[in-house]
Design a protein around this motif. Sequence first.
Motif, PDB file in Angstrom:
ATOM      1  N   TRP A 121       0.818  -1.192   0.000  1.00  0.00           N
ATOM      2  CA  TRP A 121       0.000   0.000   0.000  1.00  0.00           C
ATOM      3  C   TRP A 121       0.863   1.257   0.000  1.00  0.00           C
ATOM      4  O   TRP A 121       2.003   1.248   0.451  1.00  0.00           O
ATOM      5  CB  TRP A 121      -0.934   0.011   1.198  1.00  0.00           C
ATOM      6  N   LEU A 140      -2.420   5.570  -2.783  1.00  0.00           N
ATOM      7  CA  LEU A 140      -3.400   4.531  -3.077  1.00  0.00           C
ATOM      8  C   LEU A 140      -4.537   4.551  -2.056  1.00  0.00           C
ATOM      9  O   LEU A 140      -5.726   4.492  -2.428  1.00  0.00           O
ATOM     10  CB  LEU A 140      -2.732   3.157  -3.076  1.00  0.00           C
ATOM     11  N   ASN A 158      -6.718   7.643  -2.633  1.00  0.00           N
ATOM     12  CA  ASN A 158      -7.527   7.503  -3.846  1.00  0.00           C
ATOM     13  C   ASN A 158      -8.691   6.548  -3.612  1.00  0.00           C
ATOM     14  O   ASN A 158      -9.820   6.787  -4.056  1.00  0.00           O
ATOM     15  CB  ASN A 158      -6.666   7.016  -5.007  1.00  0.00           C
ATOM     16  N   ASN A 159      -8.413   5.448  -2.903  1.00  0.00           N
ATOM     17  CA  ASN A 159      -9.475   4.496  -2.572  1.00  0.00           C
ATOM     18  C   ASN A 159     -10.520   5.133  -1.662  1.00  0.00           C
ATOM     19  O   ASN A 159     -11.717   4.867  -1.782  1.00  0.00           O
ATOM     20  CB  ASN A 159      -8.888   3.260  -1.899  1.00  0.00           C
ATOM     21  N   GLN A 188     -12.749   7.289  -3.676  1.00  0.00           N
ATOM     22  CA  GLN A 188     -13.661   6.444  -4.437  1.00  0.00           C
ATOM     23  C   GLN A 188     -14.792   5.932  -3.537  1.00  0.00           C
ATOM     24  O   GLN A 188     -15.957   5.886  -3.946  1.00  0.00           O
ATOM     25  CB  GLN A 188     -12.886   5.263  -5.046  1.00  0.00           C
ATOM     26  N   ARG A 215     -17.131   1.087   2.224  1.00  0.00           N
ATOM     27  CA  ARG A 215     -16.163   0.854   1.152  1.00  0.00           C
ATOM     28  C   ARG A 215     -16.776   0.011   0.036  1.00  0.00           C
ATOM     29  O   ARG A 215     -16.349   0.076  -1.118  1.00  0.00           O
ATOM     30  CB  ARG A 215     -14.931   0.120   1.678  1.00  0.00           C
ATOM     31  N   GLU A 254      -9.316   2.486   4.895  1.00  0.00           N
ATOM     32  CA  GLU A 254      -8.525   1.857   3.844  1.00  0.00           C
ATOM     33  C   GLU A 254      -7.224   1.282   4.409  1.00  0.00           C
ATOM     34  O   GLU A 254      -6.748   0.237   3.976  1.00  0.00           O
ATOM     35  CB  GLU A 254      -8.215   2.864   2.737  1.00  0.00           C
TER      36      GLU A 254
END
Length: 254
Positions: A2, A6, A9-10, A13, A108, A225
């Motif tokens: 990770w 990342l 960004n997750n 999202q 998520r 995350e």
Amino acid sequence: MWTRTLLKNNAKQALRGRYWRSFWICLALSIAGLGGAGASSGSAARQAVDTTTGDTSSVYDILSGIPDSMLMALAVGALIGAVISICWVLFVLYPLNVGRCRYFMESRQSLTPASTVVSTFRRPYGNPIVVQLLTNLKVTLGYILLIVPGVYWSYCYALVPYLLAENPYMTATRAMELSKEMMEGEKWNYFVLQLSFFGWLLLCAFTLGIGGFFLEPYMQATYAEFYAAMRSKALATGMSTTDELGGFVRHDTF
């Protein structure tokens, strides 16, 4: 492997189409006293004002003029207030803390109902309270003794609320042990991840903490995350199994 980019960004999202629901949830939790970016920034600002304007000698002068009977009543009131505050933290904020972790982990994957946050008030209601209490007592003891152990343990046990959100029946010993194993080699990375929000938090301070309320969903989604990454590592390396960490299904049983 990770990276901070990342994870963020997750998180963005995961918040897409769900940000405002997450915002109102975080705002309600902050008002309840659970903390967060807005609450901490606002608190820092208020403390700065209090420090600047406070006059210790005037406080003593005021107290010396109050009758003993009134001072006793104030002391009793303060004691009652302290007891109420402790009960509020234990029986309300501790379950809400786990519920917030569960909400952002479930969010998520799909749009999650706000009631997920209070799902921890169902069975097993007491276990997450006991586990968090024991964990926080150990961390607090570390701060009282030498400060450094407290900082170290706070990072070792940072994942305990998430573990309880996934498995509310997990014992305190196992939760602390597993969190420590999952954070092995990741404590510095987690610190840097937290530090990456410093610029935003600094801007929030200039708004007296108001901006922090808008930042909080993004921070919580990012930390979720991080837990997801640590969870994947734990399952891949044999630290835990899917029997113990079965995923974030809704616990609807009373």
